[in-house]
Design an enzyme around this catalytic site. Structure first.
Site, short mmCIF file in Angstrom:
data_model
loop_
_atom_site.label_atom_id
_atom_site.label_comp_id
_atom_site.label_asym_id
_atom_site.label_seq_id
_atom_site.Cartn_x
_atom_site.Cartn_y
_atom_site.Cartn_z
CG ASP A 56 -2.04 0.98 1.14
OD1 ASP A 56 -2.07 1.75 0.17
OD2 ASP A 56 -2.90 0.99 2.04
CG ASP A 95 -3.58 3.69 -3.42
OD1 ASP A 95 -4.34 2.83 -3.93
OD2 ASP A 95 -3.93 4.43 -2.49
CD GLU A 96 -5.70 -1.18 -2.36
OE1 GLU A 96 -5.49 -1.91 -1.37
OE2 GLU A 96 -6.76 -0.55 -2.52
#
Length: 343
Positions: free
Chosen positions: A9, A107-108
């Site tokens: 993350d 973002d992950e």
């Protein structure tokens, strides 16, 4: 050696990308959203740096509210192409490791890695991401995606944390039910009404009672989460979107039905063009109307057959709109298209 699930993350991702472009803003409260003008109505924060968050600013907050809470913040416009490019660089780094990579957005990502030292593996990922992209990430380690996702939250910022079946009770049983991935505040309130306020209480609940209250699928699934279970397979196949939507928040509320219909027609044209560009056919159209102050309703129309014909999609959207009672001002309109899924 065994297979572990890791959740990577990226820390305050959008803000971090902006700080790379504006290093002089490091250490300052920075808020990103809209066109960067916090005095405009109905624009919200996409993200905020930790310094701004400490002042009560969070994503989804109206920029005007963020300005009141943090008047000395620096406001920047949102730049999605820059974030997409930064995300692609990070995902390219992850794919260089001996692991399966399942991307879950800008973002992950989840990784399935076979290793006898998952912490060392996670630290190597962090170093590579930092050296190659100048971005930091938090990494959670678990037996499944649910555990890894929660663990990365405990690791923030820029840490590594392990949460497995062996440590589940110790780390999670005392926490409220909405600490679980997939249980929000609304469901937590309903669970509290049944006397189930902690993860431990939900884990010990009667599946039959949960099924009676939340449905035969969702009820037992809530207990499944409380037991720390979840999907462990990391899927490397590209994600196929099930649909796409467009929406507009208006600076001034709309009250004229003809103008509302014109806006729905415009949005329907955009989602049709999006489907054509993606090479997908539309099977269902959804219209979203948000009335003032904040009442949101949706209506759907299923098309007779998959299509990218603008007239058919617009007609379906207007048919859905006709099922609303437009008896109060409208602050937002949205049109969504559900795509035909490939075989």
């Amino acid at each position: 050696m065994r297979t572990w699930v890791l959740h990577v993350d990226l820390d305050q991702f959008i803000a971090a990308v902006e700080l790379l472009r504006h290093p002089e803003l490091r250490g300052l409260p920075v808020v990103v959203g809209g066109d960067g003008d916090p005095t405009r109505s109905r624009t919200v924060a996409a993200t905020a740096t930790y310094e701004a968050r400490a002042r009560g600013v969070h994503s989804g907050m109206p920029l005007r509210t963020a300005l009141r809470r943090c008047p000395d913040a620096v406001f920047l416009p949102s730049d999605p192409p820059a974030y997409e490019a930064a995300s692609a660089r990070v995902m390219a780094v992850l794919r260089e490791f001996p692991a399966d990579v399942e991307v879950w957005g800008w973002d992950e990502a989840f990784l399935g890695a076979r290793t006898d030292d998952p912490e060392a593996f996670a630290l190597a990922i962090q170093r590579a991401v930092r050296e190659r992209t100048e971005l930091s990430c938090s990494i959670g380690i678990g037996d499944n995606k649910h555990q890894a996702k929660l663990a990365s939250g405990f690791a923030k910022p820029a840490g590594v944390h392990r949460l497995t079946g062996d440590t589940w009770a110790e780390q999670m049983h005392h926490r409220p039910t909405d600490a679980l991935w997939g249980i929000g505040a609304k469901t937590a309130r309903k669970l509290a009404g049944l006397g189930l306020r902690t993860v431990a209480e939900l884990a010990a609940a009667d599946p039959g009672e949960l099924a009676a209250r939340f449905g035969p699928t969702n009820g037992p699934w809530l207990r499944y989460l409380a037991l720390g279970r979840g999907e462990a397979e990391v899927v490397t196949a590209p994600w196929i979107p099930r649909g796409h939507s467009r929406e507009t928040t208006f600076r001034e509320d709309l009250t004229d039905p003809a103008e509302i219909a014109d806006q729905v027609t415009r949005l329907a044209g955009h989602v049709t063009a999006d489907a054509v560009e993606a090479g997908r056919a539309i099977v269902r159209v959804t219209v979203k109307v948000r009335f003032t102050p904040f009442l949101t309703r949706t209506r759907q129309t299923t098309l007779p057959s998959p299509t990218t014909d603008p007239g058919a999609v617009t007609g379906a959207a207007l048919d859905a709109l006709a099922r609303f009672e437009l008896d109060r001002p409208v602050r937002l309109l949205g049109v969504g298209a559900a795509y035909q899924m490939p075989a």
